[in-house]
Write an enzyme that holds these catalytic residues in place. Sequence first.
Site, short mmCIF file in Angstrom:
data_model
loop_
_atom_site.label_atom_id
_atom_site.label_comp_id
_atom_site.label_asym_id
_atom_site.label_seq_id
_atom_site.Cartn_x
_atom_site.Cartn_y
_atom_site.Cartn_z
N GLU A 33 0.88 -1.17 0.00
CA GLU A 33 0.00 0.00 0.00
C GLU A 33 0.92 1.22 0.00
OE1 GLU A 33 -2.27 0.78 3.56
OE2 GLU A 33 -3.59 2.19 2.51
N ARG A 267 6.38 -13.15 9.43
CA ARG A 267 7.20 -11.94 9.35
C ARG A 267 8.54 -12.18 10.05
NH1 ARG A 267 4.33 -6.82 8.96
NH2 ARG A 267 2.08 -7.14 8.97
N LYS A 277 4.95 1.39 11.03
CA LYS A 277 4.91 2.68 10.35
C LYS A 277 4.53 3.81 11.30
CE LYS A 277 3.88 1.00 5.77
NZ LYS A 277 2.78 0.41 4.99
#
Length: 564
Positions: A33, A267, A277
């Site tokens: 994204e 992950r 983020k």
Amino acid sequence: MSKASPNHFIRSIASNDIKNGKHEYVYTRFPPEPNGYLHLGHAKSICLNFGLAKDLGGRCNLRFDDTNPEKESDEYMQSIKDSVAWLGFEWDKLCYASDYFDELYGFALELIDKGLAYVDDLSAEQMREYRGTLTEPGKNSPNRDRPVAENRALFEQMRDGEFAEGELVLRAKIDMASPNISMRDPILYRIRYAHHYRAGDKWCIYPMYDFTHCISDALEGITHSLCTLEFQDNRALYDWILENITLQKNHIGEAGKAMPRQIEFGRSNLEYTLASKRKLIQLVNEGHVNGWDDPRLTTLVGLRRRGYTPASIRNFCAEIGVTKKDSVIEMTVLENAIRHDLEANAKRAFGVLDPLKVVLTNYAAEQTESFVVRNHPKDESMGTRELPFGREVYIDRDDFMLDPPEDFFRLGPGREVRLRYGYAIRCEDVIQDDAGEVVELRCSYDPLSAQGKTADGRKIKGIIHWVSAAHAIDAEVRVYDRLFNQANPGALDDVTEALNPNSLTVFDNAKLEPSVIEADPQQHFQFERVGYFCFDSQDHQPAKPVLNRTVSLRDSWAKAAAKG
RNA sequence: UGGGGUGUGGCCAAGUGGUUAAGGCACCGGAUUUUGAUUCCGGCAUUCGAAGGUUCGAAUCCUUCCACCCCAGCCA
């Protein structure tokens, strides 16, 4: 160890699918994204997706999952493209979910017409109540059995801007009692009066991730849709949507003989770093770091500025593997990856970070000479350079001790060391200022000690680097340490508590040998006995050199000294 | 306590019923070295989350248990 594509469970699945004829070739996608900068975690996904396609003779798209206009921007999108290309991958197609908005809308209508989607006017709070909890089933919305024609009309009015944000949503009609909360009539479309960085103001309704992603995959003919573990529950919805819409043959793709399959992997987190983020933004906004490309950050732009090479990051990703388990990787794995690359590929040079002047009292004042030295001890193809020498040189303060222990192989009062590639020198006198600080060393040099030999055959154990004072280039050198002093700063509510106050040390009086400044500004160096360095991409100027230390050399002396 | 996952040495990770449980990083020795770097050589899990069971034989199969992660955004 540039690893030849290690095997892992996803590779096994993909190659079996080719072997068994399920697909003609693998087709993957990297679907960020555009709402932030890429970091090391994304690099794992990039290497996985692009690497799998490359190794198995398939293709991979770069696709922007841009369905939330309020968070996305062209700036982020451009930066992501740059980072993927920098890492060394080429996408087959550059795609945007926003390019599918028309088709997505059509599929939503299809679901409505089939009685599989309905327009709901429950408020966000009501919807949360109706959804139930982890242990209790939800209950049906009063709007669940709205007639198809009404749903269709309402949805069209939503699109036409006849309702306010939050007033209506389109929901899939699945099962409010499902133990999988993703299947409790998930929202497919919401109303957003926001400008989209690509679609502009064409739409005021935007599709949700779950609806968009599976269809985008199918439209592109993706065969294997790889994502992280937290999407495991969403897979049921992914499959449900694709099973309930009508895809044309070409939608499934030239490669695809079957629907795309979502496969989840764990992950990887790096110790002492942050991937969130939200928390990264805090560091940037509050000025704890100097932007997204601060060399202490593990953003791809930060790593690049720090001096990490694309190959080192690819090797790192190969090294950590792909499994269904979330992992925490030690910092040394990353450091090993860049050291390994730069050991083989970086030109050697001399740089003195914290200079201490040495005067060679028996070397004539006007005299200079130069030594021809190799740029790499093992790779002759990297050529040679001339290293100027004179009566005054700088050595690193670390290489001198007033009262050194026996096993300190460097300089001390009365001790002898070799100036690498040059002469043996002996410390005859130490000059200190009023505060007792050592400000200069007076040494004698042995004229018969060039070429690594000595006339009397004596061994000189200590070898140190140096820079001729008359020829030195002044530079600023930035040395980085870990940004956080806790292994998992992301677990903290306030990450600033874990900030390492010594994450940046500036040496503003560094002395470099003159050849360094003539080099390509993209070049990586090893300053012998110190570490690997590169020019700072933002602040370096030929007249005012600024360098970053990428990583230190391994230092078994420092390690032993630290142990005591 | 609903559903979905994961547990192999300090950190990763191979292994999918059959000799002494790959490899990398880390660590510890030692050799070479005009970088205390690199390179090289050697060491480093009688044991695979735990307990039972099946089997001639299990990290791999079965049972139970334990631990940890994810899911109740009109984020992705």
